[in-house]
Design a protein around this motif. Structure first.
Motif, short mmCIF file in Angstrom:
data_model
loop_
_atom_site.label_atom_id
_atom_site.label_comp_id
_atom_site.label_asym_id
_atom_site.label_seq_id
_atom_site.Cartn_x
_atom_site.Cartn_y
_atom_site.Cartn_z
N LEU A 54 0.83 -1.21 0.00
CA LEU A 54 0.00 0.00 0.00
C LEU A 54 0.87 1.26 0.00
O LEU A 54 0.58 2.23 -0.71
CB LEU A 54 -0.93 0.01 1.22
N ILE A 55 1.92 1.25 0.78
CA ILE A 55 2.80 2.43 0.86
C ILE A 55 3.54 2.64 -0.45
O ILE A 55 3.73 3.78 -0.89
CB ILE A 55 3.76 2.28 2.05
N ASN A 64 3.08 6.16 -2.44
CA ASN A 64 4.17 7.06 -2.82
C ASN A 64 4.11 7.43 -4.30
O ASN A 64 4.31 8.59 -4.68
CB ASN A 64 5.53 6.41 -2.51
N LYS A 65 3.78 6.45 -5.12
CA LYS A 65 3.76 6.69 -6.56
C LYS A 65 2.57 7.53 -6.98
O LYS A 65 2.70 8.48 -7.77
CB LYS A 65 3.75 5.35 -7.30
N GLY A 122 2.11 11.35 3.75
CA GLY A 122 1.48 10.09 3.44
C GLY A 122 0.64 10.25 2.20
O GLY A 122 1.12 10.67 1.15
N CYS A 123 -0.67 9.97 2.32
CA CYS A 123 -1.57 10.05 1.16
C CYS A 123 -1.97 11.47 0.81
O CYS A 123 -2.42 11.72 -0.31
CB CYS A 123 -2.85 9.25 1.44
N GLN A 124 -1.85 12.40 1.73
CA GLN A 124 -2.51 13.70 1.56
C GLN A 124 -1.58 14.79 1.03
O GLN A 124 -0.44 14.92 1.46
CB GLN A 124 -3.06 14.15 2.93
N LEU A 125 -2.11 15.56 0.07
CA LEU A 125 -1.52 16.82 -0.33
C LEU A 125 -2.51 17.93 -0.03
O LEU A 125 -3.66 17.89 -0.47
CB LEU A 125 -1.20 16.84 -1.83
N ALA A 149 -6.33 7.63 -1.72
CA ALA A 149 -6.12 6.38 -1.00
C ALA A 149 -5.74 5.28 -1.99
O ALA A 149 -6.43 5.07 -2.99
CB ALA A 149 -7.38 6.00 -0.23
N PRO A 150 -4.66 4.55 -1.72
CA PRO A 150 -4.14 3.60 -2.71
C PRO A 150 -5.04 2.40 -2.97
O PRO A 150 -4.95 1.79 -4.04
CB PRO A 150 -2.80 3.16 -2.13
N PHE A 151 -5.89 2.03 -2.04
CA PHE A 151 -6.75 0.88 -2.27
C PHE A 151 -7.68 1.10 -3.45
O PHE A 151 -7.96 0.17 -4.22
CB PHE A 151 -7.60 0.60 -1.02
N TYR A 152 -8.20 2.33 -3.61
CA TYR A 152 -9.26 2.50 -4.61
C TYR A 152 -9.06 3.67 -5.57
O TYR A 152 -9.83 3.81 -6.52
CB TYR A 152 -10.64 2.62 -3.94
#
Length: 422
Positions: free
Chosen positions: A326-327, A331-332, A361-364, A399-402
């Protein structure tokens, strides 16, 4: 890899994505008949499709077994929460015995402060970040007042430097050392909700412990998002909600970490209830409290199974994928989103300022200089579900899951159209 701001390139990245199939595991709202581009997993994660099966299982057991479901259902209710401890421990970097699920986040932080905020006449101060999430601020103030102290004296807020958008670890450590023997507790959000900055939890924990203080973490925006090693960092405690990156549903149950050195003790300050006493003797209704030897000793009431079932459904996916994968995608995809923002910025007469530091992390979080609320409204009406913070900041959390790379490209095009529309 050099990025390109084209639909073909975004689709290529999706084709290479090892977990792209998990996008189909989630329900997406629709706007104008199309799936939304969903950037608010940092507020409420999407619903996994498998969640209904887990909830329906509990409902069926309740229908057919009634009270006997506590002991005779396929997943007996009386120890249902124990199924979450091992997979959660992997997510937060803990031992299974150090993790439990109970209550909601701020309730748990209050309960944990009973154990880990023990002010004396000389050691009574709390260090937190400036402008912590309001619930944390209210919690600090009420706890301090409960102990008969003045929040202005007892609460020490770490400020950012003038003109900067993020906290510096050296400033936090310096303040810890400055407060020194007066410091009772360090309690900071692992990821700041507004800027998306990930704090150096390892260094801050080490500094707080060296000062003789307890150290805890509010991981609301960190769990399921960033790498955590709570046991190895030697944090005393932590708590988190489960409805953001953990996708367990609105207002759902909170997770708790308590370092193993605090477990198995019957003399630690703690608010106690029936569900924290030993399983072996719980139904003997003994008058004395015998604590569970794990984090379950902090449980007060039996777990709301209908609430915890969606959490277990989501954790099943975390088990399947694992935080390292997930990480890697996080990152990508965040880097690609950042690239797209800069490319769009070149094409329009506007200036985007990303206020999230490289520790992210996920947020900008993005300042839209020269823009206002109408741009946010345009995004929402055109299927981009994001978050607005005054005066002109949008928070974007892929979020990388979806979330897909194609989402990032399409967002850029909608953003451009919204700006040029003026």
């Amino acid at each position: 890899m050099p990025f390109q701001n084209t639909l073909e390139f975004a689709k290529k990245l999706d084709a290479e994505d090892k977990i792209h199939q998990y996008r189909d595991e989630f329900h997406f709202p629709k706007v104008n008949g199309k799936q939304v581009i969903y950037f608010t997993g940092n507020s409420l994660g999407l619903q996994p499709k498998r969640t209904r099966e887990f909830v329906d299982e509990v409902m069926k057991d309740w229908e057919e077994l009634a009270v006997e479901g506590h002991f005779h259902s396929e997943k007996p209710w009386w120890d249902y929460h124990e199924r979450l401890a091992a997979p959660l421990a992997k997510v937060v970097g803990a031992k299974t015995a150090e993790v439990t699920v109970m209550n909601t986040l701020t309730v748990n932080l209050h309960l944990l402060m009973v154990s880990f905020y023990r002010p004396t006449s000389t050691r009574y101060k709390i260090i937190c970040e400036e402008k912590a999430f309001p619930s944390d601020q209210y919690m600090f103030q009420s706890q301090v007042k409960f102990h008969g102290l003045n929040p202005d004296d007892a609460i020490v807020e770490i400020k950012k430097r003038n003109g900067e958008n993020h906290w510096r670890t050296e400033d936090i450590v310096s303040k810890i050392n400055e407060v020194g023997d007066e410091l009772a507790l360090v309690l900071i959000g692992g990821v700041n909700y507004y800027t998306g900055q990930v704090f150096d939890m390892e260094s801050i924990t080490r500094a707080g412990k060296s000062a003789g203080a307890f150290v805890g973490w509010d991981l609301a925006h960190a769990v399921g998002n960033v790498e955590l090693k709570l046991h190895d960092w030697d944090a005393d405690f932590a708590a988190w909600c489960s409805y953001k990156y953990m996708n367990s549903g609105p207002g759902n149950a909170s997770g708790v970490f308590i370092n193993e050195r605090h477990l198995g003790k019957d003399d630690i300050p703690r608010f106690e209830g029936w569900w924290g006493t030993k399983k072996e003797t719980r139904f003997l209704m003994k008058p004395e409290f015998e604590p569970m030897e794990n984090a379950d000793a902090w449980q007060i009431s039996n777990v709301p199974v209908l609430s915890v079932a969606p959490y277990l459904a989501s954790l099943e996916m975390f088990e399947e994928v694992g935080m390292p994968t997930l990480i890697e995608k996080r990152n990508k995809i965040v880097s690609y989103l950042e690239f797209v923002l800069h490319e769009i910025d070149k094409e329009v007469e506007s200036t985007f300022e990303i206020i999230t530091s490289e520790d992210r992390g996920c947020q900008l979080s993005v300042f839209l200089h020269g823009q206002g609320r109408p741009l946010f409204d345009y995004l929402m009406k055109n299927g981009v579900i994001t978050d607005w913070r005054e005066p002109n900041v949008i928070r974007l959390a892929p979020a990388p899951f979806y979330c897909s790379f194609e989402d990032m490209y399409r967002f850029g095009q909608i953003l451009k159209a919204g700006i040029l529309k003026k």
